[in-house]
Structure formats: structure tokens, C-alpha cells
Scaffold this motif. Structure first.
Motif, PDB file in Angstrom:
ATOM      1  N   ASN A  52      -8.887   9.120  10.160  1.00 44.36           N
ATOM      2  CA  ASN A  52      -9.303   7.739   9.879  1.00 44.36           C
ATOM      3  C   ASN A  52     -10.820   7.599   9.973  1.00 44.36           C
ATOM      4  O   ASN A  52     -11.430   6.861   9.196  1.00 44.36           O
ATOM      5  CB  ASN A  52      -8.629   6.771  10.855  1.00 44.36           C
ATOM      6  CG  ASN A  52      -7.222   6.373  10.406  1.00 44.36           C
ATOM      7  OD1 ASN A  52      -6.879   6.519   9.229  1.00 44.36           O
ATOM      8  ND2 ASN A  52      -6.420   5.885  11.334  1.00 44.36           N
TER       9      ASN A  52
ATOM     10  N   GLU B 136      -7.552  -2.471   2.181  1.00 48.31           N
ATOM     11  CA  GLU B 136      -7.037  -3.224   1.043  1.00 48.31           C
ATOM     12  C   GLU B 136      -7.169  -4.734   1.285  1.00 48.31           C
ATOM     13  O   GLU B 136      -7.506  -5.491   0.387  1.00 48.31           O
ATOM     14  CB  GLU B 136      -5.561  -2.837   0.848  1.00 48.31           C
ATOM     15  CG  GLU B 136      -4.884  -3.416  -0.357  1.00 48.31           C
ATOM     16  CD  GLU B 136      -5.206  -2.644  -1.626  1.00 48.31           C
ATOM     17  OE1 GLU B 136      -5.610  -1.467  -1.512  1.00 48.31           O
ATOM     18  OE2 GLU B 136      -5.075  -3.239  -2.714  1.00 48.31           O
TER      19      GLU B 136
ATOM     20  N   ARG C 284       0.887   5.458  -0.086  1.00 49.27           N
ATOM     21  CA  ARG C 284       0.055   6.648   0.091  1.00 49.27           C
ATOM     22  C   ARG C 284       0.942   7.885   0.237  1.00 49.27           C
ATOM     23  O   ARG C 284       2.052   7.797   0.757  1.00 49.27           O
ATOM     24  CB  ARG C 284      -0.817   6.536   1.358  1.00 49.27           C
ATOM     25  CG  ARG C 284      -1.968   5.564   1.235  1.00 49.27           C
ATOM     26  CD  ARG C 284      -3.057   6.081   0.314  1.00 49.27           C
ATOM     27  NE  ARG C 284      -4.206   5.187   0.282  1.00 49.27           N
ATOM     28  CZ  ARG C 284      -4.318   4.115  -0.516  1.00 49.27           C
ATOM     29  NH1 ARG C 284      -3.342   3.794  -1.348  1.00 49.27           N
ATOM     30  NH2 ARG C 284      -5.389   3.361  -0.474  1.00 49.27           N
TER      31      ARG C 284
ATOM     32  N   ASP D  17      -4.824   1.872   8.308  1.00 49.75           N
ATOM     33  CA  ASP D  17      -6.241   1.791   7.956  1.00 49.75           C
ATOM     34  C   ASP D  17      -6.419   1.513   6.468  1.00 49.75           C
ATOM     35  O   ASP D  17      -7.314   0.761   6.069  1.00 49.75           O
ATOM     36  CB  ASP D  17      -6.970   3.089   8.347  1.00 49.75           C
ATOM     37  CG  ASP D  17      -7.624   2.975   9.714  1.00 49.75           C
ATOM     38  OD1 ASP D  17      -7.079   2.245  10.566  1.00 49.75           O
ATOM     39  OD2 ASP D  17      -8.686   3.608   9.918  1.00 49.75           O
ATOM     40  N   GLU D  18      -5.566   2.114   5.655  1.00 44.18           N
ATOM     41  CA  GLU D  18      -5.663   1.879   4.216  1.00 44.18           C
ATOM     42  C   GLU D  18      -5.296   0.417   3.898  1.00 44.18           C
ATOM     43  O   GLU D  18      -5.923  -0.209   3.041  1.00 44.18           O
ATOM     44  CB  GLU D  18      -4.739   2.841   3.458  1.00 44.18           C
ATOM     45  CG  GLU D  18      -5.161   4.303   3.573  1.00 44.18           C
ATOM     46  CD  GLU D  18      -6.550   4.561   2.993  1.00 44.18           C
ATOM     47  OE1 GLU D  18      -6.847   4.044   1.899  1.00 44.18           O
ATOM     48  OE2 GLU D  18      -7.341   5.255   3.651  1.00 44.18           O
TER      49      GLU D  18
ATOM     50  N   VAL E 284       0.864  -1.184   0.000  1.00 47.98           N
ATOM     51  CA  VAL E 284       0.000   0.000   0.000  1.00 47.98           C
ATOM     52  C   VAL E 284       0.891   1.222   0.000  1.00 47.98           C
ATOM     53  O   VAL E 284       1.814   1.330   0.822  1.00 47.98           O
ATOM     54  CB  VAL E 284      -0.913   0.010   1.240  1.00 47.98           C
ATOM     55  CG1 VAL E 284      -1.634   1.336   1.353  1.00 47.98           C
ATOM     56  CG2 VAL E 284      -1.914  -1.119   1.157  1.00 47.98           C
TER      57      VAL E 284
ATOM     58  N   ARG F 267      -2.670   6.161   9.674  1.00 47.76           N
ATOM     59  CA  ARG F 267      -3.523   6.365   8.500  1.00 47.76           C
ATOM     60  C   ARG F 267      -3.300   5.238   7.504  1.00 47.76           C
ATOM     61  O   ARG F 267      -4.240   4.709   6.918  1.00 47.76           O
ATOM     62  CB  ARG F 267      -3.176   7.702   7.815  1.00 47.76           C
ATOM     63  CG  ARG F 267      -3.986   8.891   8.213  1.00 47.76           C
ATOM     64  CD  ARG F 267      -5.437   8.820   7.751  1.00 47.76           C
ATOM     65  NE  ARG F 267      -5.578   8.935   6.309  1.00 47.76           N
ATOM     66  CZ  ARG F 267      -6.166   8.025   5.547  1.00 47.76           C
ATOM     67  NH1 ARG F 267      -6.670   6.930   6.075  1.00 47.76           N
ATOM     68  NH2 ARG F 267      -6.270   8.216   4.254  1.00 47.76           N
ATOM     69  N   THR F 268      -2.022   4.882   7.306  1.00 49.63           N
ATOM     70  CA  THR F 268      -1.712   3.895   6.277  1.00 49.63           C
ATOM     71  C   THR F 268      -2.126   2.499   6.729  1.00 49.63           C
ATOM     72  O   THR F 268      -2.518   1.669   5.910  1.00 49.63           O
ATOM     73  CB  THR F 268      -0.217   3.971   5.908  1.00 49.63           C
ATOM     74  OG1 THR F 268       0.146   5.349   5.739  1.00 49.63           O
ATOM     75  CG2 THR F 268       0.061   3.256   4.605  1.00 49.63           C
TER      76      THR F 268
ATOM     77  N   ARG G 235     -15.214   6.011   2.750  1.00 46.23           N
ATOM     78  CA  ARG G 235     -14.591   5.021   1.873  1.00 46.23           C
ATOM     79  C   ARG G 235     -15.635   4.227   1.080  1.00 46.23           C
ATOM     80  O   ARG G 235     -15.438   3.994  -0.117  1.00 46.23           O
ATOM     81  CB  ARG G 235     -13.681   4.089   2.697  1.00 46.23           C
ATOM     82  CG  ARG G 235     -12.715   3.271   1.844  1.00 46.23           C
ATOM     83  CD  ARG G 235     -11.761   2.427   2.687  1.00 46.23           C
ATOM     84  NE  ARG G 235     -10.692   3.191   3.276  1.00 46.23           N
ATOM     85  CZ  ARG G 235     -10.557   3.423   4.567  1.00 46.23           C
ATOM     86  NH1 ARG G 235     -11.458   2.953   5.416  1.00 46.23           N
ATOM     87  NH2 ARG G 235      -9.548   4.119   5.031  1.00 46.23           N
TER      88      ARG G 235
ATOM     89  N   ARG H 263     -11.064   8.224  -1.609  1.00 51.87           N
ATOM     90  CA  ARG H 263      -9.795   7.564  -1.364  1.00 51.87           C
ATOM     91  C   ARG H 263      -8.930   8.344  -0.366  1.00 51.87           C
ATOM     92  O   ARG H 263      -8.196   7.766   0.423  1.00 51.87           O
ATOM     93  CB  ARG H 263      -9.048   7.438  -2.689  1.00 51.87           C
ATOM     94  CG  ARG H 263      -8.003   6.376  -2.700  1.00 51.87           C
ATOM     95  CD  ARG H 263      -7.614   5.988  -4.116  1.00 51.87           C
ATOM     96  NE  ARG H 263      -6.484   5.087  -4.087  1.00 51.87           N
ATOM     97  CZ  ARG H 263      -5.217   5.485  -4.069  1.00 51.87           C
ATOM     98  NH1 ARG H 263      -4.933   6.751  -4.088  1.00 51.87           N
ATOM     99  NH2 ARG H 263      -4.247   4.596  -4.030  1.00 51.87           N
ATOM    100  N   ASP H 264      -9.012   9.637  -0.411  1.00 50.82           N
ATOM    101  CA  ASP H 264      -8.212  10.418   0.536  1.00 50.82           C
ATOM    102  C   ASP H 264      -8.780  11.830   0.620  1.00 50.82           C
ATOM    103  O   ASP H 264      -9.391  12.315  -0.335  1.00 50.82           O
ATOM    104  CB  ASP H 264      -6.744  10.473   0.103  1.00 50.82           C
ATOM    105  CG  ASP H 264      -5.831  10.934   1.237  1.00 50.82           C
ATOM    106  OD1 ASP H 264      -6.261  10.875   2.407  1.00 50.82           O
ATOM    107  OD2 ASP H 264      -4.703  11.365   0.961  1.00 50.82           O
TER     108      ASP H 264
END
Lengths: 805, 287
Positions: free
Chosen positions: A758, A392, A191, A387-388, A189, A384-385, A765, A770-771
Motif C-alpha cells: 500500500n 476511488e 482488482r 486503499d484502492e 472496485v 490492498r483493495t 499512484r 495502478r498496480d
């Protein structure tokens, strides 16, 4: 062997929610803010600042200002340059770091809006302000440098032409083999996160008053600073005033948040003017002046990559940072983003970590430490990442965290970044937070709103953070090329009447050290809380110190107080044994009295011992007549508070407005000296973190003007804008100090920003968003929803299906 | 944050105030609470030679009923407006909107007349008084004249007041039986509205439909404005969500909102439509 109150058992005072000794004076206005101070013959200084982001100074003409009635001096940068050195940067982060000259008053070139170009000195502040309009400056504009990536291009205009580059440094931290980790990963991932510039906004803007004694060459500088001791050293070096002739006083200081962890040119200007004119001078800034001229925080672009297996095990992390230095390097400008370098892996286990940070000069106000200093940015990036990555992988974000965090039984644990976390219990804090939050019910409501196409969506944000506190072991600072150490000093004076003076090298500006150090001292000496006076913030009273920042005061300065108190008790024990004609080993010390084991009537209170030492009639052979003791503490390790913050937001997709519905924080800051002070730190910290997520941003236009130049445009949230916080704690004592404390000054700020963002992302989401860049303003949220909805319906059209309603 | 030098006068009566203003000419500024003026002076964005402080003119304070009209003295504070029983009973929209002005400290100092005479299109109360069809009572060297709200707000920070005139009273027709709502959208509680919508709705005799609606828009142009097309579309409409929603889509027609750090013009137009729908729905529900 010790019979002191130690970390093993909470004392009578430590752990008690004492109201603060400081507050009666502060809230009734019996205060000594620097701007309240005066001196006989005081003159007033006003500073003319650049209205342009970047320009060559062709001419500064102060003649008509000098003609104004009441003006006693007016100076350009060239006029003041003699005897005034470049302002200091204490952190040469790499051998080849570019370190530009930084005059207190610009001489040839201005490099940000607010860069000072001339000063006027007058008999009153009103005349000084008026006379600024009389100063004529001719500027030849130069191109502003604002975009961090464009600034690194070969043909970019330069902030410092003599340096030939806008690249300040590139600093690496590489551990393990990230390329191998990435190759082995099922999922990567990637970001980009933007850490917007923030303005620290302490309640009290800066002020300086310099008072000379021309006959002796002595100077006293009163300054609204967090770091009087460091200011003294640096001002001596910058102005050439011998250190022994310079006294620095931080009177009552109304907050700092790092913005007063600085060696400002205005202090040097005040001292220089006092030296030139032989009279005391004072300068006090306005809020809008502060916005332009006091250092800013954050200002980074973060490219973050997480490599993981399909079942959610982290393999590695890669971080590429661009950090906005602003126009000059101030005291720790280049090092601030690196304070976060060690924290990107957060609470997680992984095999490889690859970090690079490039510092970039721009024509904006310099950046430096702001509450958390590097660690909020790091925590935001990882949380944050994570959570992404969870999205995913289709995993619950909490479950992903559980699969990767360091388990309680694995402590002490050396992370991939090389830090050794001494203690922690992430599961316990998370379980407690979940119980308070009602996680499952909120998830159910979230699903229902989604299914009903409710225009108001619900989102849940998680932040399981840790931070490094207690800056810092001197040997580590040395290995990072920082110029100074990280120790702290404490001295305890036992007075003849049994009362106690504590002298601390910390420099509180809102933290409540006077109260907390009294509690620690009262327990260690067995004296009443009220009998302890704590003194600080004046280099003549507290001659040694490293001051207050980086959540260091309790874990280093507070422990130094504790250790000094133990030394007092050790001395008193010798005297008591002598007076009681007993062996030291036979004495017990409890509740402030020594007694002979087995014959409790044979006792001496510590107050009696103090008077006996004062009289000095009958002391043990060779003993000096004093119980006073000092202790300088250099820590072995950082401390690592942690916790779990959970945030639920409602997002109005029609207007883009985000409302925090509930917020739960469970922090583990180790043993707590004063729960009320801790609670206050958490509330304030969380508020500042929420502010970054939703409200605050220092905005510059294309010409380099600070557009958010007043509080009307730079939105600091107030009580009505903030949620009711549900706070709780778990207590996993630090093993690195005898009280088991960890520090709490920055935890809330570090934890809360990713929790809020988040939550916003979790709400949106499912709509395809996406952001959203911070601050998540209503318009940004509305646009993100609009674009995602449009993209979804275009995709549905392309697929020949019906679009979402 | 130190203003440039100015002279200061503190008249004791409206006549004296008008005389002082007439003598001073266009470089005089009226100080009527100072919650907007003082920041402007302190930032040195304005350099008046004379401030005429109305704080001692007691005749300009207070609220009374005059037949079917409420009469509010120009120097009545927002706080007094919010809590006044006559205002609450007959012009609830004004009380509701005044309660959202800035913060309690500002509401205790700031005045209704000061807010209207400042004519900031981002201010809450100009658009509200426009929606209420208020009448401004103005005193000049030649005596009193009245100016309808629709003619009072001329341009950005500009009113129909001449330099030697004083706003003395605001006359508001009692709107008993009307439903009302003030929908303010702001980023933080103390901030100006990004967009605000003041709605007043007179229900039809049958109790379901809308006989008449008035909608004032905050921060949608250089001056406060009415959403006339929406008002027309609502006249005689049924009170259904669909009908109100349809009418609200017209709310941004003819507006020229600013683009600033709080939002773009496009976003403000969108907000005007959404907030108008919400305001009218709420107003229709409170009648």
C-alpha cells in the motif's frame, strides 16, 4: 471460586520479559538437531529427484549404484511401493474433491521438479551422494502444467491423467445477497491480486532418522517436524507400523513457519528403509533440495470486488480465488486457502460476502501452510483493495477504514463471514500507531515531494488487520470436513521435592514454550520459575498432543497448562486441609502456600504438600497419592488478535528501488505472557511479510524448472535490508480464555505485506501507476513508473496539452 | 550439498604451488578463500580433481607500497583490504568497494586475488581493478610476468591465467588526489550487484572541471568493462550535473548485460546510465 492468579490480575511471572530458558543451550551448541543425532550402525540415505516438471518414468536402473563400494541398498519407487501407502491429506474440503495418489517415491510418473524417484543407502553420506550419480532414469517428458487459468481449460494437459481434470475442488462461502449489494452500490472496485509462491526457509532444513528394534518391531522416528503427534498417527497409517510400536521424536527443531507442519514422504521412506534393512538410517536434505521438495506457501490469484456507497460505506465483497495446489495434496494443502476464507472481510462491517475458491493442480512443488496460511492472503486482499476504494472515493484510507470497522462497543461481533470476534479495539490501536508514526508530517512531506517532482517519492501504507488464531474448536474443524480435532493436552507432575514437570502436547520449534509455560505454571502453582521443567516433542514423554501451528499453542496449549495447574492446586488443597485440620473453604492459597483464613501461622506450602503426598502416610480418605493432573482443552472459539501497521516508503523512481523509511506496528495480542517473546515474534513476522512484499518469489520457467533454486536467487532479506521497527501494543484481553491471551505467532506476517505494498502504491499512484505485482522488485517498479509516465504523456498529447515533465 | 571427490594439496610456498599446479594439469583448481569455489563444488557444478589451497602461503598476504604503486598480495582478504591504511590513503575506491562484498564472514575468508582470478563479471572487485588500471603479477613455471587488468579478464569466468600460473600480486597505481565512488545497486545487502559502477575522477587544475575519469562497470557483460565513451566525454568536461548527466547517457554503449531474475538487459542498461551519473557526481564531489 478461585484464589488463583487469573486473568483478573497479572501474576508475578506472566507479563515478565524473562530471558528464554531455551537459549543458553541453543546458542552454545549443546543441541540435538536431528542431523546431529547418530545411532550404532547408522546408514545414510540420499534421494534422487526428478529434474523434469512432468514425465513418465520409463525405467529406473540402480544396478551400478549397488556396485559402488559402501552402498548397501538402492531402490526405485516400484521397489519400495510394497507396504507403503499413499501420503495423507487430512482435509477433504468438499465431498467431490479430487484426491490423487501420492507415493512417497514416484512409481510411474514425476509431477514436479524435485519429486523423488530413487533412494540410495550407504555407509556414509558422501558415498550416498556420489552413488546418486550412478542411478539411471529414463524419462518420457510430458507437458508441464503451470498456468492456473489455462490448467482449467477443457483441453489442458493433465497433472493426474486418471482424474480427468486439473480442478481439485471449488469451495463456496456465501453470506447475504452480494448481487443486491452490488446493485445498490455507488462504487464497485475490482482488482486482481497475485499471491506469489513463497519458500518458507526455516533455518534448519529437514532431517529424519529412523531407528528400528527388529526383534520387537519397534521404531523410533526422529524428525525435524512441528507435529510429532500427527506424524506418528499418519506414519502408522502410511507404513503399517502399529501405532503402539512407533515413537516419534521432534528433537531441537530449527524453525518451521508451517513447512514442518507436514507429513513428508521422506519420513515414510526412512521408516521403510529401516524396516527393510533392519538398521538405523538417516536422511538430511540440502537447502536446494529443500527448495524443491519441502512444501511452498501462497500461490494464489485473487479476484476481489468491493461494493460501497459514495460516502464510503461497504455493502459487500466478492472473492474468487484460484489456488495453486501444486502436484499433490499434502496434509492440509486444499484447506490452506480456506483458512483465509473467513478473514477476507477483515475488521469491517458489510451486508454480503460471496467467496469461491477453486483449487488447481499444477506441476510444481505442492503448497501448504506457510506462516499465516490463508490469512495473509485474505488480509492482503482486503487491505490492498480498501486503499484502492479509498483512492476511488477520494477519501483518506484511514478515514475509509474508520467508517467501516467494528467499533469497540459492538463486540462481541458476528461478521458477515460467520465468525464471532470476541473483543478488540481498532480505534485504540490505530490512534496509538498514528501517534508513533507522525502521520500528518509524513503526508505533508509526501505532498511537497510530489509538487517538487522529486524523483524520490514518499508513500504511506496502512494495514488494519485482524486474524483468527488458536486453531481450532474441534466442532468447527469437523464442520469444515477436517479429519482431526483442535484440542491440546497438558499434564503437570508435582515431584516429591516440590519441583514441577510440565508435559505439553505443543511442539515448539523456536517459539519459547519452555519459558512461557514455566511462567504460566509458576504463577498458577506459586512455585519459582526455575523449579519448572517443560517437556515436549516426544510421543513417549508427551503422549497426547495436536502440536504447534496456527498461533494455537498459547491459546490452547498454554491455557491447558494453566488449567492442569489449577487441578493440581485443587488436589493439594484437599491434602492441605486434611493436614491442617481445616475446612477446604477456610484455606487461602497465595504465593505457593495454603493458610487458614484468620490464622496465618497454620500453613502448608505446596512443596510440603507434594512431599506429604509422596510419603502418603496421611492422606484424605480415598485420595490417590498423587497431585499430578492433566487437562485436555478444546476451545470454544478462535481468538482474534488485531492491530494497525503503518509503513512509510521512499521510492526512487529512477531506479525503482523501494526503501522502507519507517515502520510502526501496534499489535493487540491480548494479555502478554512474555513481552520479549512477543516482540521477537512481531519482528520476525514483520520481516517475513516485508519479504513477500519486496523480495521473495519462487520463480518457475516455462518448462517448470524452479529458477530461484538457491539462496542466491531466492532473496531472503537479512538485517541490513529491514527497517528499524517501532513496536507497541494495546491490550484488549480475549474473553474466550482465563488468561485473556490471543496468540502472536503469525500477526506480523499477516499485517505487514499489505502495509508495504500500500505504501509503494501510495507513492506512485499520483504518477498514474495502478498496480505492481509482488514482490515489488526494482525493475517492476521502474517499469510501472515508465509505463504510467508514457501513458500520461500520450494522454496529454492526445488532449493537445503539455505532457508532464 | 556434498562435493564430488577431489584431492587436496596445501603448498607452503609460491614455487611449490606452481609446481603442484604444473604437475596436476588443467584439472586442478586453486583454492584462494573458497567463497565462490566451495558453493560451486557443493552444487556439483564443477568437478576438479585437485584443490590447491594457498592458505599456507604467507608470502601471498599483505599490503606494501612500492614507489607510486600499492602492492597487494593475492591472498590478502577483503577485510584486510577494507581496513588497510595504505589502501585507504592511495586506493580508496578499492577499500570502499571491498567493504560492499557480501557480508563480514565472506570478507574475512574471501581474498582479492581469488575474486579477480574467479573473474565473475558480477563481482565487485574485477571492475574496480579495471578502473584503477591495476596490473596483475603472475607466476608460472617460467617465472613472473605481468598482465594489465585490461587484458586480464578474457571472458565469463575466464582470465589470462594459464592452468599452471598463479596470481601472486595486484599492483595498483596510487591515485592520490582523485575523487572516487562505488555505486552498487543490489536487491539485498548480501546479493551480487545487479549493476555496479566504480568511478574515479581526477579534477582539473582549476578545481571545477574534470581532467580525467575512469569508470568500471559491474555485471554489464561477460566480463568487467570500462565505460570508455563516458570516460572520453568527461575528459575536460566541466563538473556540472548537466555535463556529467550527458556523459552518463553513454555508459551502456557497447555493453551486453545479462537478463536474469535480478533484472533484464534493458533494465541493466538503464541502471548503468543512472548509476554512472550518480557515481561520477559523487566522485567529483569527493576529490
Amino acid at each position: 471460586m478461585t484464589d488463583q492468579l487469573t486473568g483478573q490480575a497479572p501474576g508475578r511471572e506472566v507479563g515478565r520479559a524473562r530471558t528464554r530458558k531455551e537459549d543458553a543451550r541453543l546458542v552454545t551448541g549443546q543441541t540435538t538437531w536431528t542431523d546431529n543425532l547418530t545411532a550404532p550402525g547408522l546408514l545414510h540415505v540420499a534421494i534422487l529427484r526428478s529434474p523434469l516438471a512432468h514425465a513418465r518414468i520409463e525405467r529406473v536402473d540402480v544396478r551400478s549404484a549397488l556396485e559402488r563400494e559402501g552402498v548397501v541398498g538402492a531402490f526405485s519407487g516400484a521397489d519400495l511401493a510394497e507396504g507403503l501407502g499413499s501420503l495423507p491429506c487430512a482435509w477433504q474440503v468438499t465431498e467431490d474433491m479430487v484426491l490423487p495418489e501420492h507415493p512417497a517415491l514416484a512409481v510411474d510418473e514425476v509431477r514436479h521438479v524435485g519429486d523423488p524417484v530413487a533412494v540410495v543407502v550407504a555407509r556414509d553420506r558422501y558415498t550416498a551422494a556420489d552413488a546418486l550419480e550412478d542411478v539411471l532414469v529414463d524419462y518420457e517428458p510430458l507437458p508441464p502444467v503451470l498456468d492456473l487459468e489455462a490448467a482449467l481449460a477443457d483441453d489442458a494437459p493433465l497433472v493426474h491423467a486418471d482424474k480427468g481434470t486439473n480442478r481439485c475442488y471449488t469451495w463456496p462461502l456465501v453470506s447475504g445477497d452480494y448481487a443486491a449489494a452490488r446493485a445498490a452500490a455507488d462504487v464497485v472496485v475490482r482488482r486482481r491480486h497475485h499471491q506469489q509462491r513463497l519458500i518458507p526457509n526455516a533455518m534448519e532444513p529437514r532431517a529424519s532418522m529412523a531407528v528400528p528394534v527388529p526383534a520387537t518391531g519397534e521404531y523410533t522416528l526422529y524428525s525435524s517436524t512441528q507435529i510429532p503427534h500427527i506424524v506418528r498417527v499418519m506414519m502408522a497409517l502410511t507404513t503399517g507400523i502399529p501405532e503402539q510400536k512407533l515413537r516419534v521424536v521432534a528433537p531441537d527443531v530449527g524453525g518451521g513457519f508451517g513447512s514442518k507442519l507436514q507429513v513428508y514422504g521422506e519420513d515414510a521412506i526412512a521408516l521403510t528403509l529401516a524396516r527393510r534393512l533392519g538398521q538405523p538410517v538417516k536422511w538430511t536434505e540440502s537447502r536446494s533440495e529443500s527448495y524443491q521438495a519441502q512444501h511452498h506457501g501462497r500461490g494464489q490469484i485473487q479476484d476481489v470486488e468491493l461494493a460501497a456507497t459514495r460516502d464510503g460505506r461497504l455493502l459487500g465483497m466478492k472473492v474468487d480465488l484460484l489456488a495453486d495446489m501444486g502436484a499433490y495434496l499434502m496434509i492440509i494443502t486444499p484447506g490452506t486457502p480456506l483458512l483465509g476464507a473467513f478473514m477476507y472481510p477483515g475488521i469491517y462491517k458489510m451486508d454480503a460476502y460471496d467467496f469461491h475458491c477453486t483449487g488447481v493442480f499444477t506441476t510444481r512443488t505442492p503448497t501448504d501452510a506457510y506462516r499465516g496460511a490463508g490469512r495473509p492472503e485474505a488480509t492482503f486482499a482486503i487491505e490492498r483493495t480498501m486503499d484502492e476504494l479509498a483512492a476511488e472515493l477520494g477519501l483518506d484510507p484511514l478515514e475509509l477504514r474508520r467508517r467501516n470497522w467494528i467499533r469497540h462497543e459492538e463486540f462481541p461481533f458476528t461478521t458477515v463471514a460467520g465468525l464471532t470476534y470476541d473483543s478488540g479495539d481498532y480505534a485504540a490501536a490505530t490512534d496509538r500507531a498514528l501517534a508513533l508514526f507522525g502521520y500528518d508530517d509524513l503526508r505533508a512531506e509526501q505532498r511537497a515531494r510530489h509538487e517538487n517532482l522529486d524523483p524520490v517519492r514518499l508513500g504511506i501504507g496502512i494495514s488494519t488487520y485482524t486474524e483468527m488464531c488458536g486453531l481450532a474448536p474441534s466442532r468447527i474443524l469437523g464442520s469444515l470436513r477436517y479429519a482431526a480435532g483442535g484440542w491440546e493436552a497438558a499434564m503437570i507432575r508435582m515431584l516429591p521435592t516440590g519441583k514441577v514437570e510440565v508435559i505439553t502436547g505443543t511442539s515448539p520449534h523456536g517459539q519459547g514454550h519452555v519459558t512461557a509455560w514455566s511462567q504460566i505454571t509458576a504463577d498458577a502453582l506459586g512455585v519459582p520459575f526455575e523449579d519448572v521443567e517443560v517437556m515436549h516433542g516426544d510421543t513417549r514423554v508427551a503422549p497426547q498432543g495436536m502440536d504447534t501451528y496456527g498461533s494455537r499453542s498459547l491459546v490452547i496449549g498454554g491455557i491447558a497448562v494453566h488449567e492442569a495447574a489449577l487441578k493440581v492446586v485443587a488436589k493439594a488443597r484437599k491434602v492441605a486441609a486434611h493436614l491442617l485440620e481445616a475446612s477446604e473453604d477456610d484455606l487461602e492459597f497465595a504465593d505457593g502456600a495454603f493458610s487458614v483464613r484468620g490464622s496465618p501461622e497454620a500453613r502448608k506450602t505446596i512443596q510440603e504438600v507434594a512431599f506429604a503426598v509422596f510419603a502418603a502416610h496421611d492422606l484424605p480418605e480415598g485420595m490417590e497419592p498423587t497431585l499430578n493432573a492433566e487437562h485436555l482443552l478444546d476451545p470454544d472459539n478462535f481468538s482474534y488478535p488485531h492491530g494497525t501497521h503503518l509503513c512509510a516508503v521512499e521510492v526512487d523512481t529512477e531506479t525503482g528501488k523501494v526503501a522502507i523509511r519507517s515502520y510502526v506496528c501496534v499489535d493487540d495480542v491480548g494479555r502478554v505472557v512474555n513481552p520479549m517473546i512477543v516482540e521477537g515474534q512481531v519482528h520476525g513476522g514483520v520481516a517475513q511479510g516485508i519479504a513477500q512484499a519486496l523480495y521473495e518469489e519462487a520463480v518457475y520457467d516455462d518448462a517448470g524448472n524452479l529458477v530461484s533454486g538457491t539462496m542466491a536467487d531466492y532473496l531472503v532479506p537479512a538485517a541490513p535490508d529491514l527497517p528499524d521497527l517501532v513496536t507497541d501494543r494495546t491490550e484488549t484481553p480475549a474473553t474466550s480464555n482465563p488468561l485473556g491471551v490471543k496468540g502472536v505467532g503469525e500477526a506480523g506476517t499477516i499485517a505487514s505485506t499489505p502495509a508495504v505494498v500500500n505504501a509503494v502504491m501510495d507513492a506512485l499512484r499520483p504518477l498514474g501507476v495502478r498496480d505492481i505485482r509482488m514482490p515489488c522488485t526494482p525493475e517492476r517498479v521502474w517499469r510501472a513508473v515508465k509505463e504510467a509516465t508514457a501513458a500520461a504523456s500520450a494522454a496529454a498529447d492526445a488532449a493537445g496539452k503539455e505532457g508532464p515533465s | 550439498m556434498i562435493p564430488a571427490t577431489f584431492d587436496y594439496a596445501r603448498p607452503q610456498s609460491t614455487d611449490e604451488a606452481v609446481r603442484v599446479l604444473a604437475e596436476a594439469g588443467p584439472e586442478a583448481k586453486v583454492l584462494a578463500g573458497g567463497q565462490s569455489l566451495l558453493p560451486i563444488l557443493r552444487l556439483r557444478l564443477s568437478f576438479p580433481e585437485l584443490l590447491v589451497d594457498l592458505g599456507a602461503v604467507d608470502a601471498l598476504r599483505g599490503i606494501r607500497q612500492d614507489g607510486a604503486q600499492l602492492v597487494i598480495g593475492a591472498m590478502t582478504t577483503h577485510h584486510e583490504v577494507v581496513h588497510d591504511p595504505l589502501v585507504r590513503a592511495h586506493a580508496g575506491l578499492l577499500a570502499r568497494a571491498a567493504a560492499t562484498v557480501a557480508d563480514p564472514a565472506v570478507r574475512h575468508r574471501g581474498t582479492l586475488g581469488g575474486s579477480l582470478a574467479h573473474a565473475d563479471p558480477a563481482g565487485d572487485l574485477p571492475a574496480v581493478c579495471l578502473a584503477l588500471d591495476a596490473t596483475m603479477v603472475v607466476l608460472g613455471p617460467q617465472g613472473f610476468r605481468t598482465v594489465p587488468a585490461a587484458e586480464f579478464f578474457v571472458d565469463y569466468l575466464q582470465t589470462a591465467l594459464r592452468p599452471d600460473e598463479l596470481l601472486t600480486e595486484i599492483r595498483i597505481p596510487a591515485m592520490d588526489g582523485w575523487g572516487f565512488h562505488y555505486e552498487k545497486f543490489q536487491r539485498v545487502a548480501q546479493a551480487w550487484a545487479v549493476v555496479g559502477v566504480a568511478a574515479a575522477v581526477r579534477p582539473a587544475q582549476d578545481g571545477r572541471g574534470i581532467a580525467e575519469a575512469r569508470i568500471g562497470l559491474v555485471n554489464m557483460g561477460a566480463r568487467p568493462m570500462r565505460a570508455h565513451l563516458t570516460e572520453t566525454a568527461l575528459t575536460g568536461a566541466d563538473g556540472s550535473e548537466e555535463a556529467i548527466g550527458r556523459a552518463a547517457t553513454l555508459a551502456a554503449e557497447g555493453t551486453h548485460p545479462p537478463t536474469d531474475l535480478s533484472g533484464s538487459a534493458e533494465y541493466r542498461e538503464h541502471l548503468a546510465r543512472v548509476l554512472t551519473q550518480r557515481a561520477v557526481l559523487a566522485a567529483a564531489g569527493t576529490a
